[in-house]
Design a protein around this motif. Structure first.
Motif, PDB file in Angstrom:
ATOM      1  N   ASP A 128     116.791  71.414 110.825  1.00  0.00           N
ATOM      2  CA  ASP A 128     117.106  72.399 109.791  1.00  0.00           C
ATOM      3  C   ASP A 128     116.423  72.042 108.473  1.00  0.00           C
ATOM      4  N   TRP A 188     123.411  71.099 107.885  1.00  0.00           N
ATOM      5  CA  TRP A 188     122.040  70.962 108.356  1.00  0.00           C
ATOM      6  C   TRP A 188     121.764  69.559 108.881  1.00  0.00           C
ATOM      7  N   GLN A 203     117.064  80.323 117.275  1.00  0.00           N
ATOM      8  CA  GLN A 203     116.435  79.261 116.522  1.00  0.00           C
ATOM      9  C   GLN A 203     115.077  79.729 116.015  1.00  0.00           C
ATOM     10  N   SER A 217     121.643  82.891 111.384  1.00  0.00           N
ATOM     11  CA  SER A 217     122.874  82.148 111.108  1.00  0.00           C
ATOM     12  C   SER A 217     124.108  83.008 111.352  1.00  0.00           C
TER      13      SER A 217
END
Length: 279
Positions: free
Chosen positions: A58, A54, A261, A242
């Motif tokens: 994130d 991250w 995203q 993800s």
């Protein structure tokens, strides 16, 4: 004479040729299956390993998720009392659907059916969808089962308040396994992954609405607090995004060119609090 010989040779080799085609098709199915199973496990591992990689945005998203959950946590008891006023107005068919659709056994019947349809029809896009569904359900399902035992939050139906916890049990303690919501996570993971097949916002919105029903029903029937369901729903989006990003490198077929995203926006004002989530 030559025609007779050629006919004889054709009859002789046709079964052999047909058998080779059948074997090649069977081989392709097996290759696809083993490749897809590898990607299912790879997708789960990729999702679990993401926090290590991250960066600023994130961590900001994780902070928004945490802050939103904590804000709902402060009003969980009030929201639970409020929903009791219209619980009896919810149709039984909606309640039954909400409880059944989010259960693990029904979830894997759906996701497995989608995958097998793609496998046997040689449809890579459908295969990939099945892989995404199964990996997302597995990643979210295992995570929520472990979290329940560690956190040990009391369910509303236990009669305890929302801030009651009995944590760190190796064995699952029923009525103290409220956070997070497995039904909400599995149902919305499916809805979010399936909605990726479509670009029309109305179609997407309809699929999302169907995916939100199980979480809503679990709140109505005192199995979960609102913050349990809200957290689980957003977390399922992160997991699907993800794993879908991981699958981009494994399959040629992609759903669309939209960026993978999630963005947030928190707004504050006099007597108001707003949270918008864009995906």
């Amino acid at each position: 004479m030559k025609a007779a010989v050629l006919l004889f040779v054709f009859v002789l080799i046709s079964p052999v040729f047909g058998q080779e085609v059948a074997q090649e098709k069977e081989k392709n199915l097996w290759n696809h299956f083993t490749y897809d199973v590898g990607n299912m496990f790879g997708g789960v591992g990729y999702a679990y390993s993401r926090p290590v990689h991250w960066k600023g945005n994130d961590w900001a998203n994780f902070g928004y998720l945490t802050a939103g959950t904590l804000l709902l946590f402060t009003v969980d008891d009030e929201l639970n009392d409020w929903k009791n006023g219209f619980r009896q107005d919810i149709p039984d068919v909606v309640m039954d659907y909400g409880h059944e659709y989010g259960s693990p056994e029904n979830n894997y019947m759906l996701t497995g059916g989608v995958y097998l349809a793609g496998l046997f029809t040689q449809n890579e896009k459908l295969r990939r969808t099945g892989v995404l569904l199964i990996s997302s359900a597995t990643a979210g399902g295992f995570l929520q089962q472990v979290s329940k035992r560690i956190i040990g939050r009391a369910r509303p139906k236990s009669g305890e308040s929302s801030d009651t916890f009995d944590p760190f049990h190796l064995n699952r303690v029923y009525n103290y396994d409220s956070f997070p919501s497995g039904h909400a996570m599995l149902a919305f993971s499916n809805a979010y992954a399936i909605a990726k097949q479509f670009k029309n916002p109305w179609v997407k919105g309809g699929i999302y609405a169907i995916g939100l029903v199980p979480g809503f029903v679990r709140v109505m029937d005192d199995f979960h607090w609102v913050s349990d369901v809200a957290f689980s729903t957003v977390l399922s989006i992160f997991i699907v995004e993800s794993i879908d990003r991981y699958l981009d490198s494994k399959y040629d077929e992609k759903y669309n060119d939209n960026p993978k995203q999630v963005s947030w926006n928190l707004s504050f004002g006099p007597n108001t609090l707003g949270l918008s989530l864009h995906f």
